[in-house]
Design an enzyme around this catalytic site. Structure first.
Site, short mmCIF file in Angstrom:
data_model
loop_
_atom_site.label_atom_id
_atom_site.label_comp_id
_atom_site.label_asym_id
_atom_site.label_seq_id
_atom_site.Cartn_x
_atom_site.Cartn_y
_atom_site.Cartn_z
N ASN A 192 -46.58 -0.68 41.69
CA ASN A 192 -45.77 0.44 42.19
C ASN A 192 -44.32 -0.03 42.29
OD1 ASN A 192 -44.41 2.24 44.02
ND2 ASN A 192 -46.40 3.01 44.67
N ARG A 229 -27.14 1.32 46.32
CA ARG A 229 -25.76 1.16 45.88
C ARG A 229 -25.28 2.29 44.97
NH1 ARG A 229 -23.40 -4.02 46.50
NH2 ARG A 229 -21.61 -3.09 45.44
N HIS A 241 -44.24 6.93 42.89
CA HIS A 241 -44.60 7.95 43.87
C HIS A 241 -43.34 8.72 44.25
CE1 HIS A 241 -47.25 9.01 47.59
NE2 HIS A 241 -46.32 9.94 47.41
N ARG A 288 -41.03 11.53 45.80
CA ARG A 288 -41.12 12.46 46.91
C ARG A 288 -40.06 13.54 46.74
NH1 ARG A 288 -43.30 7.72 49.17
NH2 ARG A 288 -45.18 8.15 50.39
N HIS A 331 -36.35 7.50 46.74
CA HIS A 331 -36.50 6.25 45.97
C HIS A 331 -36.72 6.62 44.50
CE1 HIS A 331 -40.57 7.33 47.18
NE2 HIS A 331 -40.40 6.85 48.40
N GLU A 385 -48.16 9.17 41.53
CA GLU A 385 -48.77 9.57 42.80
C GLU A 385 -47.91 10.63 43.48
OE1 GLU A 385 -50.61 5.22 44.12
OE2 GLU A 385 -48.84 6.03 45.15
N HIS A 420 -52.73 0.29 49.06
CA HIS A 420 -51.97 0.37 50.31
C HIS A 420 -52.16 -0.92 51.11
CE1 HIS A 420 -49.40 2.99 52.80
NE2 HIS A 420 -49.78 2.16 53.76
N GLY A 480 -47.44 -2.30 45.55
CA GLY A 480 -46.00 -2.22 45.44
C GLY A 480 -45.28 -3.06 46.47
#
Length: 238
Positions: free
Chosen positions: A7, A18, A43, A45, A50, A70, A190, A213
């Site tokens: 991940n 930055r 993943h 969102r 990110h 994901e 996870h 990840g």
């Protein structure tokens, strides 16, 4: 051998801090594959804090192993997955403001919704997986949705592992047995790390894939990606 999917969300987090393109997410992902990673996971969102949706499009062009996206299947996410057509989509019921994923699906309560979403993805040849707690009735519910796989949510395992690994792994062994009996593929993710991954993998014989990840990126700060990837591959193949 259990496949390792990395991940790369944390790489995107560092880049976004930055506002430029350092580190280059696409190049890092290609390098991870070169070092032996057997998949790349992202993943995105809704706020793109990110992974950006454009990252999914850019990575689709270069990922040569398995590409796993994901996320919570809101309409924007569904549209992205149908556009990009990754190898696998993993459905995660995280809230919009969640820092990280913190619960699996209630596959009984959301059965109809999951059936509809999964059917849409599978009609386009996209393998589906459901993020799920190690609870028998939820795994049985997952089977009824039509999903190809489940991804076992392993935070409770990772939390308890340092003090009682036998107790930590027990519900996952039971869950894996149920999933295998139902014909569901088994993924996990996870808080898995170099410390706890080998015991987990050796306890779950039908484990197809792990998505890692945060721990892997953190470990690589000390040892470098190439060395850390090699250590994970060794533990997953033992």
């Amino acid at each position: 051998m259990t496949k390792l999917s990395v991940n790369v969300n944390k790489i995107a987090t560092l880049r976004n801090a930055r506002g430029g393109n350092v580190p280059n997410l696409v190049q890092v992902s290609m390098d991870l594959e070169k070092f032996g990673a057997q998949g790349i996971t992202i993943h995105p969102r809704p706020d793109e804090r990110h992974i950006r949706y454009q990252d999914a499009r850019d990575l689709k062009k270069v990922v040569s192993t398995e590409f796993n996206i994901e996320g919570n299947p809101v309409q924007k996410f569904i549209d992205l997955v149908l556009e990009v057509k990754p190898t696998q989509v993993t459905l995660v019921p995280d809230a919009v403001d969640a820092i990280t994923s913190n619960a699996g699906w209630d596959t009984i309560k959301h059965k109809s919704f999951l059936q509809e979403v999964i059917a849409t993805f599978k009609s386009q040849g996209i393998r589906t997986s459901i993020f799920i707690d190690p609870v028998q009735k939820m795994i049985e519910g997952a089977k009824a949705t039509g999903t190809d796989r489940i991804e076992l949510y392993t935070e409770s395992y990772a939390t308890l592992y340092p003090t009682n690994k036998e107790e930590a792994i027990r519900p996952y062994i039971d869950s894996a047995f149920v999933a295998s009996e139902l014909g569901l593929g088994i993924n996990a993710g996870h808080d898995l790390s170099l410390e706890n991954i080998e015991y987990f993998k050796n306890s779950i014989p039908d484990l197809l894939e792990v998505s890692i990840g945060h721990a892997l990126i953190s470990e690589a700060l000390y040892e470098g990606f190439e060395r850390v990837i090699a250590q994970y591959l060794k533990k997953l193949s033992s």
